[in-house]
Design an enzyme around this catalytic site. Sequence first.
Site, short mmCIF file in Angstrom:
data_model
loop_
_atom_site.label_atom_id
_atom_site.label_comp_id
_atom_site.label_asym_id
_atom_site.label_seq_id
_atom_site.Cartn_x
_atom_site.Cartn_y
_atom_site.Cartn_z
N ASP A 171 37.34 4.29 51.86
CA ASP A 171 38.78 4.10 52.07
C ASP A 171 39.50 3.40 50.93
OD1 ASP A 171 39.10 5.38 54.53
OD2 ASP A 171 38.24 3.68 55.60
N HIS A 215 30.57 -2.20 54.58
CA HIS A 215 30.15 -1.06 55.40
C HIS A 215 28.98 -1.48 56.27
CE1 HIS A 215 29.03 3.02 56.50
NE2 HIS A 215 30.26 3.32 56.17
N1 ACO Z 1 36.18 -8.31 54.15
C1 ACO Z 1 35.78 -9.55 54.33
N2 ACO Z 1 34.56 -9.86 54.85
C2 ACO Z 1 33.77 -8.85 55.18
C3 ACO Z 1 34.16 -7.50 55.00
C4 ACO Z 1 35.41 -7.25 54.47
N3 ACO Z 1 35.84 -6.03 54.27
N4 ACO Z 1 33.14 -6.72 55.42
C5 ACO Z 1 32.17 -7.52 55.84
N5 ACO Z 1 32.55 -8.81 55.68
C6 ACO Z 1 31.78 -10.00 56.00
C7 ACO Z 1 32.17 -10.54 57.38
O1 ACO Z 1 33.17 -11.49 57.32
C8 ACO Z 1 30.87 -11.12 57.85
O2 ACO Z 1 30.68 -12.35 57.23
P1 ACO Z 1 30.03 -13.57 58.03
O3 ACO Z 1 28.65 -13.11 58.43
O4 ACO Z 1 30.06 -14.70 57.06
O5 ACO Z 1 30.91 -13.78 59.23
C9 ACO Z 1 29.81 -10.17 57.27
O6 ACO Z 1 30.41 -9.61 56.10
C10 ACO Z 1 29.43 -9.06 58.23
O7 ACO Z 1 30.64 -8.47 58.70
P2 ACO Z 1 30.74 -7.60 60.01
O8 ACO Z 1 32.19 -7.34 60.29
O9 ACO Z 1 29.90 -8.17 61.10
O10 ACO Z 1 30.00 -6.30 59.50
P3 ACO Z 1 30.11 -4.90 60.14
O11 ACO Z 1 28.90 -4.18 59.75
O12 ACO Z 1 30.42 -5.00 61.58
O13 ACO Z 1 31.43 -4.36 59.39
C11 ACO Z 1 33.09 -3.05 58.56
C12 ACO Z 1 31.58 -3.16 58.84
C13 ACO Z 1 33.85 -3.07 59.90
C14 ACO Z 1 33.35 -1.73 57.87
C15 ACO Z 1 33.56 -4.22 57.68
O14 ACO Z 1 32.89 -4.19 56.43
C16 ACO Z 1 35.06 -4.24 57.50
O15 ACO Z 1 35.78 -4.77 58.35
N6 ACO Z 1 35.57 -3.66 56.38
C17 ACO Z 1 37.01 -3.58 56.18
C18 ACO Z 1 37.58 -2.39 56.94
C19 ACO Z 1 37.21 -1.10 56.28
O16 ACO Z 1 37.33 -0.94 55.07
N7 ACO Z 1 36.78 -0.15 57.11
C20 ACO Z 1 36.41 1.18 56.66
C21 ACO Z 1 34.93 1.35 56.68
S1 ACO Z 1 34.45 2.97 56.14
C22 ACO Z 1 34.96 3.94 57.43
O17 ACO Z 1 34.91 3.60 58.55
C23 ACO Z 1 35.50 5.23 57.13
#
Ligand code: ACO
Length: 384
Positions: free
Chosen positions: A321, A270
């Site tokens: 989710d 998140h």
């Molecule tokens: N799976 C794998 N790696 C992840 C995940 C994940 N679910 N979430 C974060 N990371 C990792 C990224 O790979 C990244 O690693 P790195 O720095 O080594 O490259 C780091 O954590 C930061 O990730 P970002 O995508 O930059 O973080 P951001 O804050 O933008 O992401 C998000 C938030 C989009 C929710 C992300 O955690 C994600 O994609 N989760 C999966 C999708 C999901 O479940 N979305 C629902 C969120 S709740 C909602 O919106 C209702």
Amino acid sequence: MADTAANSQVNLIKAGLEDAVVSTSEICFIDGQKGRLLYRGFDVDDLAAQSTFEETVYLLWYGHLPTRKELEAHTKALSATANRKLPPKLIAMLRLFPKKTTPMEILRTGVSALSAFDPDADDNSREATLRKSIRLTAQMPTLVAAWERIRRGKPLMTPNPKLNLAGNFLYMMSGKPPTPLAAKTFDVALILHADHEFNASTFAARVTAATLSDVHSGVVSGIGALKGPLHGGANEQVMLMVDKIKDPAKAGAFIKKAIADKARLMGFGHRVYRVEDPRAKHLRRLATELGQQIHDMHYVEILNTVAAAVTAEKHIYPNVDLYSGAAYAAMGISTDQFTPIFAMSRVAGWAAHVLEQHGNNRLIRPRSDYIGATEARYVSLADR
Ligand code: ACO
């Protein structure tokens, strides 16, 4: 090659507006370190335990818990057949779509079309926006259920004004009254999804509202943003992953491989929470209770194993989710309806934010740091 702009003197905020605070708001507070979520100061844990979706909608829109009289009037408005039913011409329009059209596409298009039939369409006063928000919140479950039945060739159900929004939705989807546990679970799920500060879809709704556009347009923007798999669309992706895993015994190996492949693990991580999303624990409990009731713990067992593996290996935690789909699946709802269900609840938050934005508005119009060409010379088509 033309020169590029050398004007990176601006102070760029982090990509994805991370940590950028763009406005004050009195609607929702998240403590990402402690895993706390408040609506209008009330802890979502207390609302999940004691409130109803109808009361939570009132709280979000009016800023205080309703008196008995206020709640009765508000609930009556949300349950009235006049507010829940869809215009016959809209139903006729739904029947024209290819049956493969996804429920989220139908919802986005249907909400936009509903504005054409709304008697307050041209009026953006607070009173008219509240009336439109009541209708939209009441109509969206009817729209979602109508498409489910149309695409499966079943007759449409008439809304039952004696049932609350949660119970009536389940009734309109399946054609049968829901079990008390299913109705209660669904109501709590709606409470948990109703608002979440400046998330992507709410921000989209506020950007739209800040042009002094109307609440239907704000909600359409919200639906469009919610649809993506990084936001609300993740609940559908979680179930597709669970269906691939099939067996709880294979979940650990599946996750190890997914992490090695650097795959994005849906239902985890998140932007704001650094601990487990406080909503996830409620949805895990509800999905477990429903699984026990129908004697099918398959989904919950896989998700629990997946959660343990992801938390141990990757130190990212379940978000809202992860478990919602398992609860909806136990109610017999199709996977591609999970994100529309999220929207049916989040409309409460989107409307609250449109009202707040209109109450103290300034156009939202940021800048970009231009790093493209500045001296491009036009060459006629014949000479290229
Ligand atoms: N799976 C794998 N790696 C992840 C995940 C994940 N679910 N979430 C974060 N990371 C990792 C990224 O790979 C990244 O690693 P790195 O720095 O080594 O490259 C780091 O954590 C930061 O990730 P970002 O995508 O930059 O973080 P951001 O804050 O933008 O992401 C998000 C938030 C989009 C929710 C992300 O955690 C994600 O994609 N989760 C999966 C999708 C999901 O479940 N979305 C629902 C969120 S709740 C909602 O919106 C209702």
